[in-house]
Design a protein around this motif. Structure first.
Motif, PDB file in Angstrom:
ATOM      1  N   CYS A  57       0.819  -1.208   0.000  1.00 26.83           N
ATOM      2  CA  CYS A  57       0.000   0.000   0.000  1.00 26.83           C
ATOM      3  C   CYS A  57       0.856   1.263   0.000  1.00 26.83           C
ATOM      4  O   CYS A  57       1.836   1.361   0.729  1.00 26.83           O
ATOM      5  CB  CYS A  57      -0.920  -0.030   1.217  1.00 26.83           C
ATOM      6  N   CYS A  60       0.291   2.720   3.896  1.00 16.14           N
ATOM      7  CA  CYS A  60       0.646   2.007   5.129  1.00 16.14           C
ATOM      8  C   CYS A  60       1.606   0.846   4.904  1.00 16.14           C
ATOM      9  O   CYS A  60       2.002   0.189   5.847  1.00 16.14           O
ATOM     10  CB  CYS A  60      -0.610   1.523   5.844  1.00 16.14           C
ATOM     11  N   CYS A  75      -4.384  -0.050  -0.122  1.00 16.58           N
ATOM     12  CA  CYS A  75      -5.133  -1.125   0.519  1.00 16.58           C
ATOM     13  C   CYS A  75      -6.534  -0.638   0.872  1.00 16.58           C
ATOM     14  O   CYS A  75      -6.789   0.554   1.001  1.00 16.58           O
ATOM     15  CB  CYS A  75      -4.407  -1.645   1.756  1.00 16.58           C
ATOM     16  N   CYS A  78      -7.009   1.621   3.925  1.00 14.35           N
ATOM     17  CA  CYS A  78      -6.604   3.018   3.719  1.00 14.35           C
ATOM     18  C   CYS A  78      -7.647   3.773   2.901  1.00 14.35           C
ATOM     19  O   CYS A  78      -7.897   4.953   3.141  1.00 14.35           O
ATOM     20  CB  CYS A  78      -5.235   3.111   3.054  1.00 14.35           C
TER      21      CYS A  78
HETATM   22 ZN   LIG Z   1      -2.885   0.970   3.405  1.00 12.78          ZN
END
Ligand SMILES: [Zn+2]
Length: 149
Positions: A57, A60, A75, A78
């Protein structure tokens, strides 16, 4: 080399440490910026140099539930966070006064529609919308309201 390869006609020499500069034209073409991670592939006697894209991602670095969006991986959690953040920080803050205004202007518009239709009962929704400076969808919404009252 087959037709899929483009060349700028630029020849570079490896330096004494085996380094090579990727021509600026090539970097610009592929959106490679200075200090981007680069990965290498070897195909028989050709070296392919590509900007490294990790499978995680953008925000993150997680590698689960990834969604491809505009050449980036994000992701799902997120994405949810971003939407939630937008809802909290964005228009929601101003929502209450806007809604009140809208309710007031809606009853004004309702009255305007009523008045106009009294004079010209056969006016089309499109024309009504243009006269009032509102969307046709809003006009039909108002008309439904009028018919119900
Ligand atoms: Zn993420």
């Amino acid at each position: 080399m087959d037709g899929n390869y483009k060349t700028f006609g630029i020849v570079r020499e490896l330096d004494s440490l085996g380094r090579i500069v990727i021509p600026k034209e090539t970097r610009d073409l592929l959106g490679i910026r200075l200090e981007d991670p680069i990965e290498f592939f070897v195909d028989e006697n050709t070296i392919i140099v590509r900007r490294y894209k990790s499978n995680c991602c953008l925000f993150c670095m997680d590698s689960h539930d990834l969604v491809h969006f505009r050449n980036q991986l994000i992701c799902k959690s997120c994405i949810k966070e971003v939407l939630k953040h937008n809802r909290e920080q964005g228009p929601a803050v101003q929502a209450p006064p806007v809604q009140e205004d809208r309710r007031r202007s809606k009853s004004d518009k309702l009255k305007q529609v009523e008045d106009i239709l009294k004079e010209k009962p056969n006016l089309r929704q499109q024309e009504l919308a243009e006269m009032l400076g509102i969307s046709q969808g809003y006009v039909s919404q108002l008309l439904r309201k009028l018919n119900n009252s």
